[in-house]
Enzyme design. Structure first.
Site, short mmCIF file in Angstrom:
data_model
loop_
_atom_site.label_atom_id
_atom_site.label_comp_id
_atom_site.label_asym_id
_atom_site.label_seq_id
_atom_site.Cartn_x
_atom_site.Cartn_y
_atom_site.Cartn_z
CB SER A 127 -2.20 9.37 15.41
OG SER A 127 -2.86 10.61 15.17
CD GLN A 152 -2.71 1.13 2.57
OE1 GLN A 152 -3.76 0.50 2.45
NE2 GLN A 152 -2.37 1.71 3.69
N GLY A 153 0.72 2.10 -1.02
CA GLY A 153 1.50 3.33 -1.13
C GLY A 153 0.67 4.54 -0.75
CE1 TYR A 154 -3.99 4.24 -0.59
CE2 TYR A 154 -5.07 4.35 1.55
CZ TYR A 154 -5.13 4.09 0.20
OH TYR A 154 -6.30 3.67 -0.37
CB SER A 155 2.20 6.65 5.13
OG SER A 155 1.05 6.32 5.87
CB SER A 167 3.21 -3.33 5.64
OG SER A 167 2.98 -2.47 6.74
CD GLU A 177 -6.20 -0.31 6.92
OE1 GLU A 177 -5.03 -0.63 7.21
OE2 GLU A 177 -6.50 0.84 6.55
CD GLU A 223 -2.60 11.88 19.45
OE1 GLU A 223 -2.05 11.71 20.56
OE2 GLU A 223 -2.45 11.07 18.50
#
Length: 393
Positions: free
Chosen positions: A372, A131-134, A170, A253, A374
């Protein structure tokens, strides 16, 4: 929601239990309990072969519609499969991102050609995905994506050319493909102008670098795109509308895949109970009470996952993330307390972590990755409670 099991469901449970008993034998028996949180690299190739064995016998993609190669099982039967998989102590799966996330996304948003090209290989575990998100500047604030892609070629079908960086990817080192959220409209910002691209990893324009962690593994990676290419027709949804596709995938997910995640949680919890028995810590009333609370929390997560799958209501995904992230972190802390003073030092040189030390260290990140705490609380406050939005630049 009706949680009772029909006679058909109970027969299905017996079928699953019998199949696992007949097949987790020989070399596969050696894989019991392997993989999972902080141990994704453990016996990866052997677990891949187990996944392919499952595929050959029709036990992958069990919730996919039959017209797309799945078994079309009911929600309750999917739950039963995960429960029995956990009871059998079967190894952690390696095809989660393809089977549970990208596959359902292609079924919902992909073209017929995309589904025909990718779904059979996901189902057979012949191609693995990451997965290429972050990004370094776009983690929990995913709308800040800066990876760019431009369309080149006047003929058909043309190509997307991608430049940028993803991080915390990952198992990218094992993946054949990566689904990438990239900015394809110059001058756009936030949620607008993003596209959801399918990109092969085995090319000169893609570089994957492992990130060594405190747990000694390197299942997370940095992925660098320098003129990486993919066909123009490998955009899921319309160009510029990638945010909606990406959010749809994140909904999957938080869906059935959450039940798969809880396979590992249940196994870890049982291991902590056995540790408490072996050390005598189970006789401590305070620790025994904390174990009981952890058991209640595990069942709460299961019921909340079922509620989310059956409708859930607004904010259900954020609630689920807050619940399991904090539960898992507390389990790691409890395991260290039960292990006692021996948990404070490694068992061998140079850095030989035991199972519980690895759990403790890995679970420190559970309340950060995937959104997160938050951010999840902001989502609930703004979208569910209707409180004023947090000031943003």
């Amino acid at each position: 929601m009706d949680l009772s099991h029909s006679a058909e469901d109970e027969q299905f449970r017996r079928d699953v239990r019998e199949w696992l008993g007949d097949n987790l034998v020989g070399d596969f028996a050696e894989l019991k309990g392997l993989g999972g949180s902080g141990k994704d690299l453990e016996a990866h190739d052997e677990r891949l072969e187990w996944d392919r064995h499952l595929a050959r016998h029709g036990w992958t993609c069990i919730g996919w519609p039959t017209e797309h190669g799945g078994r079309g099982l009911s929600l309750m039967q999917q739950v039963i499969f995960h429960e029995e998989y956990a009871r059998a102590n079967a190894p952690a799966r390696v095809n989660h991102l393809g089977e549970e996330l990208l596959g359902p996304t292609l079924i919902a948003h992909g073209t017929p050609a995309q589904r025909e090209r990718f779904l059979p290989k996901i189902r057979a575990v012949e191609e693995l995905w990451c997965q290429g998100y972050s990004e370094p500047g776009a983690g929990s604030d995913l709308a800040n994506v800066s990876t760019k892609a431009r369309l080149e070629g006047s003929g058909e079908p043309g190509e997307w050319v991608i430049d940028g960086q993803k991080v915390w990817t990952s198992l990218a080192q094992f993946a054949d493909w990566i689904f990438v959220l990239a900015r394809t409209e110059p001058g756009s910002s936030r949620h607008k102008g993003l596209s959801f691209l399918l990109v092969p990893t085995k090319q000169d324009g893609v570089e994957i670098r492992g990130i060594e962690q405190l747990t000694t593994g390197a299942e997370f990676n940095e992925v660098f795109f320098t003129g990486a290419r993919t066909s123009a027709d490998l955009v899921v949804g319309e160009p510029g509308d990638g945010w909606g596709v990406a959010m749809s995938l994140l909904g999957f997910e938080r869906g059935v895949s959450t039940l798969g995640q809880q396979v590992g949680f249940a196994r870890e919890f049982q291991g902590v109970v056995e540790l408490a028995r072996s050390t005598g810590a189970i006789d401590d009333p305070i620790l025994r009470d904390r174990l009981a609370n952890a058991k209640v929390g595990l069942e709460t997560m299961r019921l909340n996952a079922l509620r989310t799958l059956s409708g859930g209501g607004p904010g259900a995904e954020s609630i689920a993330k807050l619940v399991w992230g904090n539960w898992h972190r507390r389990l790691g802390e409890l395991a260290m307390e039960i292990a006692g003073t021996s948990s404070l030092s490694t068992q061998g040189a140079p850095y030989d972590l035991d199972r519980w030390q690895r759990l403790f260290l890995f679970s420190r990140a559970d309340t950060i990755y995937g959104g997160s705490d938050e951010v999840q609380r902001n989502i609930l406050s703004e979208r569910v409670l209707g409180l004023p939005r947090e000031a943003r630049p």
